[in-house]
Motif scaffolding. Structure first.
Motif, PDB file in Angstrom:
ATOM      1  N   THR A  64      42.670  21.813  31.105  1.00 54.75           N
ATOM      2  CA  THR A  64      42.388  20.691  30.297  1.00 54.75           C
ATOM      3  C   THR A  64      42.705  19.490  31.035  1.00 54.75           C
ATOM      4  OG1 THR A  64      44.635  20.880  29.297  1.00 54.75           O
ATOM      5  CG2 THR A  64      42.754  22.048  28.130  1.00 54.75           C
ATOM      6  N   CYS A  65      42.433  18.370  30.778  1.00 55.51           N
ATOM      7  CA  CYS A  65      42.821  17.081  31.506  1.00 55.51           C
ATOM      8  C   CYS A  65      44.561  17.188  31.405  1.00 55.51           C
ATOM      9  CB  CYS A  65      42.223  15.777  31.008  1.00 55.51           C
ATOM     10  SG  CYS A  65      40.567  15.698  31.376  1.00 55.51           S
ATOM     11  N   GLY A  66      44.943  17.484  30.314  1.00 53.63           N
ATOM     12  CA  GLY A  66      46.628  17.414  29.997  1.00 53.63           C
ATOM     13  C   GLY A  66      47.171  18.423  31.205  1.00 53.63           C
ATOM     14  N   GLY A  67      46.469  19.706  31.186  1.00 52.69           N
ATOM     15  CA  GLY A  67      47.204  20.386  32.321  1.00 52.69           C
ATOM     16  C   GLY A  67      46.885  19.837  33.357  1.00 52.69           C
ATOM     17  N   ILE A  93      53.621   3.789  39.066  1.00 49.46           N
ATOM     18  CA  ILE A  93      52.566   5.176  38.856  1.00 49.46           C
ATOM     19  C   ILE A  93      51.349   4.892  38.311  1.00 49.46           C
ATOM     20  CG2 ILE A  93      52.536   7.501  37.809  1.00 49.46           C
ATOM     21  CD1 ILE A  93      55.551   7.824  37.914  1.00 49.46           C
ATOM     22  N   THR A  94      50.369   5.316  38.911  1.00 52.62           N
ATOM     23  CA  THR A  94      49.169   5.077  38.537  1.00 52.62           C
ATOM     24  C   THR A  94      48.378   6.552  38.361  1.00 52.62           C
ATOM     25  OG1 THR A  94      48.928   2.955  39.825  1.00 52.62           O
ATOM     26  CG2 THR A  94      47.073   3.608  39.181  1.00 52.62           C
ATOM     27  N   PRO A  95      47.896   6.718  37.249  1.00 52.57           N
ATOM     28  CA  PRO A  95      47.016   7.758  36.916  1.00 52.57           C
ATOM     29  C   PRO A  95      45.405   7.807  37.319  1.00 52.57           C
ATOM     30  CG  PRO A  95      47.161   6.712  34.865  1.00 52.57           C
ATOM     31  CD  PRO A  95      47.905   5.835  35.858  1.00 52.57           C
ATOM     32  N   GLY A  96      44.923   8.608  37.794  1.00 53.71           N
ATOM     33  CA  GLY A  96      43.430   8.492  38.281  1.00 53.71           C
ATOM     34  C   GLY A  96      42.606   9.177  37.140  1.00 53.71           C
ATOM     35  N   GLU A  97      41.467   9.205  37.336  1.00 54.61           N
ATOM     36  CA  GLU A  97      40.458   9.901  36.507  1.00 54.61           C
ATOM     37  C   GLU A  97      40.520  11.269  36.537  1.00 54.61           C
ATOM     38  OE1 GLU A  97      38.178   8.502  34.227  1.00 54.61           O
ATOM     39  OE2 GLU A  97      39.102   6.688  34.622  1.00 54.61           O
ATOM     40  N   CYS A  98      40.417  11.814  35.345  1.00 56.75           N
ATOM     41  CA  CYS A  98      40.214  13.197  34.840  1.00 56.75           C
ATOM     42  C   CYS A  98      39.004  13.705  35.054  1.00 56.75           C
ATOM     43  CB  CYS A  98      40.605  13.732  33.449  1.00 56.75           C
ATOM     44  SG  CYS A  98      40.623  15.185  33.251  1.00 56.75           S
ATOM     45  N   VAL A  99      38.520  14.500  36.171  1.00 57.13           N
ATOM     46  CA  VAL A  99      37.134  14.869  36.301  1.00 57.13           C
ATOM     47  C   VAL A  99      36.949  16.317  36.049  1.00 57.13           C
ATOM     48  CG1 VAL A  99      36.690  13.044  37.835  1.00 57.13           C
ATOM     49  CG2 VAL A  99      37.561  15.184  38.689  1.00 57.13           C
ATOM     50  N   GLU A 100      35.862  16.521  35.658  1.00 58.48           N
ATOM     51  CA  GLU A 100      35.674  18.125  35.620  1.00 58.48           C
ATOM     52  C   GLU A 100      35.320  18.858  36.998  1.00 58.48           C
ATOM     53  OE1 GLU A 100      32.076  18.061  33.124  1.00 58.48           O
ATOM     54  OE2 GLU A 100      33.112  17.429  31.168  1.00 58.48           O
ATOM     55  N   LEU A 101      35.797  19.947  37.010  1.00 61.19           N
ATOM     56  CA  LEU A 101      35.498  20.770  38.540  1.00 61.19           C
ATOM     57  C   LEU A 101      34.195  21.309  38.774  1.00 61.19           C
ATOM     58  CD1 LEU A 101      39.086  22.367  38.736  1.00 61.19           C
ATOM     59  CD2 LEU A 101      38.344  20.667  40.092  1.00 61.19           C
ATOM     60  N   GLY A 102      33.422  21.609  37.640  1.00 63.23           N
ATOM     61  CA  GLY A 102      32.312  22.004  37.741  1.00 63.23           C
ATOM     62  C   GLY A 102      31.264  21.800  36.639  1.00 63.23           C
ATOM     63  N   PRO A 103      30.034  22.298  36.647  1.00 55.68           N
ATOM     64  CA  PRO A 103      29.129  21.930  35.700  1.00 55.68           C
ATOM     65  C   PRO A 103      29.461  22.312  34.244  1.00 55.68           C
ATOM     66  CG  PRO A 103      28.325  23.745  36.807  1.00 55.68           C
ATOM     67  CD  PRO A 103      29.505  23.391  37.527  1.00 55.68           C
ATOM     68  N   SER A 104      30.594  23.240  33.838  1.00 56.86           N
ATOM     69  CA  SER A 104      31.053  23.666  32.741  1.00 56.86           C
ATOM     70  C   SER A 104      32.257  23.114  32.445  1.00 56.86           C
ATOM     71  CB  SER A 104      30.732  25.115  32.650  1.00 56.86           C
ATOM     72  OG  SER A 104      31.646  25.448  31.360  1.00 56.86           O
ATOM     73  N   MET A 111      42.793  15.947  38.140  1.00 55.66           N
ATOM     74  CA  MET A 111      43.312  14.808  37.803  1.00 55.66           C
ATOM     75  C   MET A 111      44.317  14.464  39.073  1.00 55.66           C
ATOM     76  SD  MET A 111      44.792  12.911  34.453  1.00 55.66           S
ATOM     77  CE  MET A 111      44.862  11.272  34.409  1.00 55.66           C
ATOM     78  N   ASP A 112      44.445  13.158  39.583  1.00 53.28           N
ATOM     79  CA  ASP A 112      45.377  12.600  40.419  1.00 53.28           C
ATOM     80  C   ASP A 112      46.396  11.646  39.858  1.00 53.28           C
ATOM     81  OD1 ASP A 112      44.462   9.734  42.024  1.00 53.28           O
ATOM     82  OD2 ASP A 112      42.819  10.800  41.070  1.00 53.28           O
ATOM     83  N   TYR A 113      47.632  11.497  40.573  1.00 49.64           N
ATOM     84  CA  TYR A 113      48.593  10.455  40.117  1.00 49.64           C
ATOM     85  C   TYR A 113      48.992   9.752  41.480  1.00 49.64           C
ATOM     86  CZ  TYR A 113      49.351  11.104  35.006  1.00 49.64           C
ATOM     87  OH  TYR A 113      49.021  10.975  33.706  1.00 49.64           O
ATOM     88  N   SER A 114      49.032   8.733  41.526  1.00 49.83           N
ATOM     89  CA  SER A 114      49.684   7.955  42.845  1.00 49.83           C
ATOM     90  C   SER A 114      50.815   7.042  42.334  1.00 49.83           C
ATOM     91  CB  SER A 114      48.596   6.953  43.302  1.00 49.83           C
ATOM     92  OG  SER A 114      47.533   7.745  43.757  1.00 49.83           O
ATOM     93  N   ALA A 115      51.891   7.062  43.221  1.00 48.28           N
ATOM     94  CA  ALA A 115      53.040   6.177  42.999  1.00 48.28           C
ATOM     95  C   ALA A 115      53.329   5.448  44.152  1.00 48.28           C
ATOM     96  CB  ALA A 115      54.077   7.174  42.678  1.00 48.28           C
ATOM     97  N   THR A 116      53.681   4.322  43.967  1.00 51.25           N
ATOM     98  CA  THR A 116      54.360   3.447  45.187  1.00 51.25           C
ATOM     99  C   THR A 116      55.640   3.178  44.940  1.00 51.25           C
ATOM    100  OG1 THR A 116      52.261   2.318  45.551  1.00 51.25           O
ATOM    101  CG2 THR A 116      54.173   1.251  46.128  1.00 51.25           C
ATOM    102  N   TYR A 117      56.774   3.335  45.594  1.00 48.86           N
ATOM    103  CA  TYR A 117      58.285   3.603  45.342  1.00 48.86           C
ATOM    104  C   TYR A 117      58.989   3.149  46.655  1.00 48.86           C
ATOM    105  CZ  TYR A 117      57.425   7.943  47.357  1.00 48.86           C
ATOM    106  OH  TYR A 117      57.182   9.066  48.140  1.00 48.86           O
ATOM    107  N   SER A 118      60.263   2.856  46.423  1.00 45.89           N
ATOM    108  CA  SER A 118      61.252   2.543  47.379  1.00 45.89           C
ATOM    109  C   SER A 118      62.459   3.859  47.185  1.00 45.89           C
ATOM    110  CB  SER A 118      61.933   1.237  47.424  1.00 45.89           C
ATOM    111  OG  SER A 118      61.013   0.175  47.774  1.00 45.89           O
TER     112      SER A 118
END
Length: 121
Positions: A64-67, A93-104, A111-118
């Motif tokens: 799932t997108c949550g997983g 922290i910036t969440p990316g888009e949740c995308v389907e891995l295949g046609p089904s 999904m990806d997450y990016s972080a900028t930090y010190s």
């Protein structure tokens, strides 16, 4: 894929609290060990942010997108801890888009997450 905006709000709040050590007792409060935290010990635990900014991005996959989001956040946290063993500060922290891995939809999601930090110094 559209995500409900309330989920992003809950996610942002949870990540913000985690970044601020939300589980730490407030000054003068008792923690589970029965030791009282004084303002002096709070100052000793403060993070002094370094001037170098880092950016990390991690991807997660799941049924799932949550997983997928949970895995991506966990991997991102591990990456930040590896680079900054004394802790992080000024985290964005910036969440990316949740995308389907295949046609089904049964193929799973990414999904990806990016972080900028010190790092604390």
């Amino acid at each position: 894929m559209n995500r409900p905006t309330w989920r992003l709000g809950v996610l942002f709040a949870a990540l913000s609290l985690a970044a601020c050590n939300a589980g730490e007792p407030m000054p003068g409060e008792d923690d589970s060990s029965g030791i009282s935290v004084s303002p002096e010990s709070e100052v000793a635990q403060m993070c002094v942010c370094g001037t170098t900014r880092y950016t990390s991005t991690r991807y997660g996959e799941g049924a799932t997108c949550g997983g997928a989001a949970t895995q991506a956040r966990n991997l991102l946290n591990l990456s930040m801890q590896s680079r900054c063993p004394t802790g992080t500060c000024n985290v964005t922290i910036t969440p990316g888009e949740c995308v389907e891995l295949g046609p089904s939809r049964t193929d799973g999601f990414r999904m990806d997450y990016s972080a900028t930090y010190s790092c604390c110094g």
